[in-house]
Design a protein around this motif. Structure first.
Motif, PDB file in Angstrom:
ATOM      1  N   LYS A 187       1.077  -1.189  -0.037  1.00 62.05           N
ATOM      2  CA  LYS A 187       0.064  -0.045  -0.067  1.00 62.05           C
ATOM      3  C   LYS A 187       0.807   1.177  -0.014  1.00 62.05           C
TER       4      LYS A 187
ATOM      5  N   ALA B 224      -1.373  10.215  -6.580  1.00 60.87           N
ATOM      6  CA  ALA B 224      -1.985   8.856  -7.056  1.00 60.87           C
ATOM      7  C   ALA B 224      -2.032   8.326  -8.399  1.00 60.87           C
ATOM      8  N   LYS B 225      -2.163   9.314  -9.206  1.00 64.86           N
ATOM      9  CA  LYS B 225      -2.481   8.920 -10.545  1.00 64.86           C
ATOM     10  C   LYS B 225      -1.298   8.321 -11.083  1.00 64.86           C
TER      11      LYS B 225
ATOM     12  N   ARG C 213      -0.481   4.937  -9.616  1.00 65.20           N
ATOM     13  CA  ARG C 213      -1.434   3.857 -10.209  1.00 65.20           C
ATOM     14  C   ARG C 213      -1.117   3.499 -11.246  1.00 65.20           C
ATOM     15  N   GLU C 214      -0.475   4.323 -12.165  1.00 65.98           N
ATOM     16  CA  GLU C 214      -0.126   3.902 -13.439  1.00 65.98           C
ATOM     17  C   GLU C 214       1.136   2.675 -13.268  1.00 65.98           C
TER      18      GLU C 214
ATOM     19  N   ASP D 129      -1.004   0.298  -5.285  1.00 64.89           N
ATOM     20  CA  ASP D 129      -2.458   0.563  -4.445  1.00 64.89           C
ATOM     21  C   ASP D 129      -2.254   1.585  -3.990  1.00 64.89           C
ATOM     22  N   VAL D 130      -3.226   2.738  -4.026  1.00 61.66           N
ATOM     23  CA  VAL D 130      -2.918   3.788  -3.313  1.00 61.66           C
ATOM     24  C   VAL D 130      -4.130   4.323  -2.355  1.00 61.66           C
ATOM     25  N   ASP D 131      -3.859   4.993  -1.378  1.00 58.87           N
ATOM     26  CA  ASP D 131      -5.012   5.572  -0.247  1.00 58.87           C
ATOM     27  C   ASP D 131      -4.681   6.951  -0.342  1.00 58.87           C
TER      28      ASP D 131
END
Length: 424
Positions: free
Chosen positions: A268, A286-287, A290-291, A295-297
């Motif tokens: 995470k 985050a973008k 994720r690319e 897994d991002v919160d």
């Protein structure tokens, strides 16, 4: 092998090519695609040794699909599309470059014959890459890069020059290293493997053809005596039904093991923002993360105004994740990153949001008390990349996406340079 009219609901067009172990058909209702149909056939020595092996086509088809799904998840450009039937798969249509690209981690097999004096098991670091011209009549002679470039192959309008050879060499080694790391999860050593590339109608070089147990040497626990690849068949001086059953069991074992090659670490990346006003900056982090498959919160909390709540949230993540990175987005006397760093053993990255006092905010993130280990970056994509590098130490697919990104960036620069050279 008679040509079928339909496979897996796909109407087949003309037979494009037939090899020792597969047929390739046009798909008239799927423009730009073809279907590769495996045969229940195993061969060695350029087809001198050959036997029917019932069930091999289905095993090879599943093995190939699972391998290509791993490589596609890593971001490798491939021709593979999807399984069409138990013994066939759909591929992007491309013209093949007549070169086999072989990568070796240990010296064995034909390498020892061509390089007397090198002991078996000699470890190549980095992996050794070799190329062979596909020519059964002359037993696929080894070619140098200079020979490939000098051949001036024109494939689907693309001339294979030094730029293309450099790309394929780097991609070949990367494919090997990705699968080597994957197989290490099952305590299996990938000793060597061969792959091939094709060129699609748009001039893109794609990893193509088939990757199955005919394509590599695989030694469980690194022990040659336990080999489970096609070499078992090659080594047979006489071939009995029992021998063929052993080969088939080995191939089936490899196919089943591929189901367990996904990374097992639960990771995470947690982006803490000191204020809701920083959300746009955090969304960019985050973008980018994720690319890269992270897994991002996103969480909002303040180390100054809600210290206990900040630490409670941090501890929740520590209790539930094996690989964990915290990214602190705060300016104006950044306390968020240092407070996190002082209370966790996981890495913390400061990435202050843009402001008219950026210099002061950066200094606030850099000048931390002794005993704290925050890193500091300015740009959102830099924070994402650094987080991926940390997670990639435990997750080979994240590591692979980083390597593929580097490969694509280098290739884009080479293509821009090539375009400029051609304008002169």
């Amino acid at each position: 092998m008679a040509a079928p009219k339909e496979v897996g609901g796909y109407k087949l067009g003309k037979l494009i090519i037939e090899g020792k172990t597969k047929q390739v058909f046009d798909l008239p209702e799927q423009p730009g695609h073809c279907l590769l149909l495996n045969k229940d056939r195993i061969t060695a020595g350029d087809g001198v040794k050959a036997h029917d092996l019932e069930g091999k086509a289905a095993i090879s088809n599943q093995t190939n699909a699972k391998v290509f799904e791993i490589l596609k998840a890593a971001g490798i450009n491939t021709a593979f599309v999807k399984i069409a039937s138990p013994t066939a798969f759909v591929s992007k249509k491309c013209d093949m470059i007549p070169i086999e690209w072989v990568t070796r981690r240990l010296a064995t097999g034909s390498f020892l014959k061509r390089n007397p004096g090198v002991p078996e098991g000699f470890r190549f670091t980095p992996p050794k890459q070799e190329t062979f011209f596909k020519d059964d009549a002359n037993h696929d002679p080894q070619w140098s890069e200079e020979q490939i470039v000098s051949a001036n192959f024109k494939i689907n309008g693309l001339t294979i020059g030094q730029d293309e050879v450099d790309y394929m060499r780097r991609a070949t080694i990367l494919v090997f290293e990705i699968l080597e790391k994957a197989w290490a999860l099952r305590d299996c050593a990938l000793i060597d493997m061969k792959i091939e590339f094709g060129v699609d109608p748009e001039g893109n070089i794609l990893l193509a053809d088939v990757i199955d147990s005919d394509s590599w040497r695989l030694w469980p626990s690194g022990d040659k005596r336990l080999m489970v690849d096609k070499q078992v068949y090659r080594n047979l001086t006489t071939v009995t039904a029992a021998d063929l059953d052993t080969v088939k069991r080995n191939f089936a074992w490899v196919k089943d093991q591929l189901d367990h090659l996904k990374p097992t670490v639960h990771h995470k990346v947690v982006v803490f923002m000191g204020s809701p006003a920083d959300q746009e900056h955090c969304q960019k982090i985050a973008k980018a993360a994720r690319e890269l498959g992270l897994d991002v919160d996103l969480r909002v909390t303040s180390a100054h105004k809600a210290t206990e709540e900040t630490l409670r949230i941090m501890q929740q993540y520590e209790d539930t994740h094996g690989a964990l990175v915290f990214i602190a987005v705060a300016g104006r006397s950044n306390g968020l990153g240092p407070v996190l760093s002082g209370n966790t053993s996981y890495p913390v990255i400061n990435c202050p949001p843009p402001s008219d006092k950026m210099v002061q905010d950066i200094w606030s993130s850099l000048s931390v008390p002794s005993g704290l280990g925050c890193a500091t970056v300015i740009y959102p994509d830099s924070a994402a990349l650094m987080a991926a590098q940390i997670i990639g130490l435990q997750d080979y697919l994240v590591w692979a996406r980083l390597r593929v990104k580097q490969l694509h960036m280098a290739a884009a620069l080479r293509q821009a340079d090539k375009k400029l050279r051609n304008q002169v």
